[in-house]
Design an enzyme around this catalytic site. Structure first.
Site, PDB file in Angstrom:
ATOM      1  N   HIS A 128      -4.205 -27.946 -19.983  1.00 52.24           N
ATOM      2  CA  HIS A 128      -4.228 -26.840 -20.766  1.00 52.24           C
ATOM      3  C   HIS A 128      -5.348 -27.391 -21.738  1.00 52.24           C
ATOM      4  O   HIS A 128      -4.916 -28.104 -22.949  1.00 52.24           O
ATOM      5  CB  HIS A 128      -2.813 -26.541 -21.428  1.00 52.24           C
ATOM      6  CG  HIS A 128      -3.063 -25.160 -22.248  1.00 52.24           C
ATOM      7  ND1 HIS A 128      -2.014 -24.419 -21.803  1.00 52.24           N
ATOM      8  CD2 HIS A 128      -3.735 -24.747 -23.320  1.00 52.24           C
ATOM      9  CE1 HIS A 128      -2.204 -23.159 -22.649  1.00 52.24           C
ATOM     10  NE2 HIS A 128      -3.264 -23.649 -23.583  1.00 52.24           N
ATOM     11  N   HIS A 147      -0.327 -18.087 -21.270  1.00 48.99           N
ATOM     12  CA  HIS A 147       0.036 -18.437 -22.742  1.00 48.99           C
ATOM     13  C   HIS A 147       1.431 -17.469 -22.983  1.00 48.99           C
ATOM     14  O   HIS A 147       1.314 -16.283 -22.752  1.00 48.99           O
ATOM     15  CB  HIS A 147      -0.909 -18.018 -23.708  1.00 48.99           C
ATOM     16  CG  HIS A 147      -1.973 -18.916 -23.957  1.00 48.99           C
ATOM     17  ND1 HIS A 147      -2.901 -19.247 -23.025  1.00 48.99           N
ATOM     18  CD2 HIS A 147      -2.133 -20.051 -24.874  1.00 48.99           C
ATOM     19  CE1 HIS A 147      -3.607 -20.228 -23.341  1.00 48.99           C
ATOM     20  NE2 HIS A 147      -3.233 -20.743 -24.469  1.00 48.99           N
ATOM     21  N   GLU A 179       4.739 -18.541 -27.319  1.00 52.80           N
ATOM     22  CA  GLU A 179       4.124 -19.832 -27.982  1.00 52.80           C
ATOM     23  C   GLU A 179       4.302 -19.369 -29.579  1.00 52.80           C
ATOM     24  O   GLU A 179       4.722 -20.220 -30.172  1.00 52.80           O
ATOM     25  CB  GLU A 179       2.448 -19.651 -27.865  1.00 52.80           C
ATOM     26  CG  GLU A 179       1.884 -20.659 -28.761  1.00 52.80           C
ATOM     27  CD  GLU A 179       0.197 -20.644 -28.612  1.00 52.80           C
ATOM     28  OE1 GLU A 179      -0.559 -19.745 -27.874  1.00 52.80           O
ATOM     29  OE2 GLU A 179      -0.359 -21.517 -29.178  1.00 52.80           O
ATOM     30  N   ASP A 202      -4.672 -28.694 -25.719  1.00 52.36           N
ATOM     31  CA  ASP A 202      -4.774 -27.491 -26.048  1.00 52.36           C
ATOM     32  C   ASP A 202      -6.384 -27.248 -26.816  1.00 52.36           C
ATOM     33  O   ASP A 202      -7.172 -26.769 -25.893  1.00 52.36           O
ATOM     34  CB  ASP A 202      -4.055 -26.959 -27.116  1.00 52.36           C
ATOM     35  CG  ASP A 202      -3.791 -25.449 -27.037  1.00 52.36           C
ATOM     36  OD1 ASP A 202      -4.335 -24.790 -26.072  1.00 52.36           O
ATOM     37  OD2 ASP A 202      -2.813 -25.009 -27.716  1.00 52.36           O
ATOM     38  N   ASP A 203      -6.595 -28.028 -27.911  1.00 52.60           N
ATOM     39  CA  ASP A 203      -7.880 -27.659 -28.545  1.00 52.60           C
ATOM     40  C   ASP A 203      -7.815 -29.020 -29.097  1.00 52.60           C
ATOM     41  O   ASP A 203      -7.923 -29.321 -30.463  1.00 52.60           O
ATOM     42  CB  ASP A 203      -7.979 -26.642 -29.366  1.00 52.60           C
ATOM     43  CG  ASP A 203      -7.489 -25.230 -29.030  1.00 52.60           C
ATOM     44  OD1 ASP A 203      -8.495 -24.745 -28.357  1.00 52.60           O
ATOM     45  OD2 ASP A 203      -6.305 -24.700 -29.227  1.00 52.60           O
TER      46      ASP A 203
END
Ligand SMILES: [Zn+2]
Length: 359
Positions: free
Chosen positions: A20, A212, A215, A292-293
């Protein structure tokens, strides 16, 4: 409790996957600066010190909204093929530096598209960077196309059309390919069920699916994701609120793509200590750990595994999570088996350290 530095070193060497990982959330601040100069995009700062706080959220990040503001700075840079190729290439390099052996990179190509640079070209530029990265650094990759909740049907159809044209069901590890679909964006305003037709079509075509869900709020989107039989769930934090859904996820063995720091930064959980990753794991939910980021959060996957140690996971359990994540990769079974063998032999040489840590 912060993890022992020796454990962090061990976790850095542990073979891992990141399933992810958003391409647009993975830029290095220096690259943002370079690209803004190269493409003459005026940003509010033009030094590394000035740019970094604009593209990385700190501990003060108040919400998902604030988090998403970073993208206003980044997006004008992502509308050039060479820029997209560069960030994909650099992401592979960053993954290789911490022994991530396979990364599934996701992006919403319509967010970057222009009339002269359509979704298909965005994906092709990404694949080109990933392919060059694999040859130079050894980390292999696949691409997941994100549909975007705030987009209308026309834009999502275009993204999905590009996905269908580039989808390769029988891909090899050595060749980056488009393998799956995801749904990203504001889940409060645009419920998952509105996008049901895409997931149904993906399933008919053998396109892998993730979504997603759960969340930022409630369980309705989790319920919808399960109803649509998605193969994996992004985050799924709110699963804790519904024991029936939790039991269903365990029964079906639907893996959660967990991003611990991401969830803390976007206030999906109030703080690290209340993150449910360990509770999920103990309940029998297949948990995977992901960045994720990484660029926006200023983290790497080793940091995320360290956060899991802080939540009470042992090194041995984390080796099991790294190994288990291979089962959930959007790759043909023989390719997964090959990767798993490589992980097993590497982890076998590392486990005495975990044994010592456990003693
Ligand atoms: Zn995400």
């Amino acid at each position: 409790m912060s993890p022992d530095p020796r454990d962090i070193d061990w976790l850095r060497r542990l073979p891992k996957t990141d399933i992810h990982c958003h391409l647009d959330g993975s830029l290095r601040p220096q690259t943002v600066l370079d690209l803004s100069r190269q493409y003459k995009v005026k940003l509010p700062a033009d030094t590394l010190e000035g740019i970094t706080p604009l593209v990385q959220v700190g501990p003060t990040c108040g919400s998902l909204r604030e988090f998403l503001d970073v993208f206003d700075v980044i997006y004008p840079l992502l509308r050039h093929p060479a820029a997209v190729e560069r960030i994909a290439y650099e992401l592979v390099e960053d993954c290789a530096l911490e022994n991530i052996r396979h990364v599934e990179v996701r992006l919403a190509p319509e967010l970057q598209a222009l009339s002269s640079f359509d979704s298909e070209k965005v994906l092709e530029a990404t694949l080109k960077g990933l392919d060059r990265g694999a040859r130079d650094f050894g980390t292999t990759s696949s691409v997941i196309v994100c549909l975007f909740r705030a987009h209308g049907p026309a834009e999502n159809r275009r993204a999905f059309g590009a996905l269908k044209r580039l989808f390769r069901p029988q891909t090899k590890l050595s060749q980056p390919a488009v393998v799956g679909v995801d749904l990203a964006g504001d889940e409060a305003r645009y419920p998952t069920i509105q996008f049901a037709s895409f997931f149904e079509e993906a399933q008919e075509l053998g396109i892998h699916t993730t979504c997603h869900a759960g969340e930022t709020l409630g369980t309705a989107n989790l319920e919808a994701a399960l109803q649509l039989s998605v193969m994996r769930i992004g985050h799924g934090i709110h699963l804790m609120e519904d024991q029936r859904l939790l039991a269903e996820v365990v029964r079906r063995k639907v893996p959660l793509e967990v991003g611990i720091t991401s969830n803390v930064s976007t206030k999906s959980v109030p703080n690290l200590a209340s993150h449910p990753a360990r509770t999920f794991h103990q309940a029998g939910v297949p948990v995977t750990l992901n960045t994720d980021d990484r660029g926006i959060l200023g983290i790497d996957l080793t940091h995320e595994y360290g956060q899991a140690v802080a939540l009470g996971f042992s090194l041995e359990e984390l080796a099991g999570i790294a190994l288990g994540s291979i089962d959930h990769l959007f790759l043909p079974a023989p390719e997964r088996a090959r990767l798993k063998l490589a992980f097993e032999s590497e982890i076998a040489t590392m486990l005495p350290r975990a044994g010592r840590a456990l003693a």
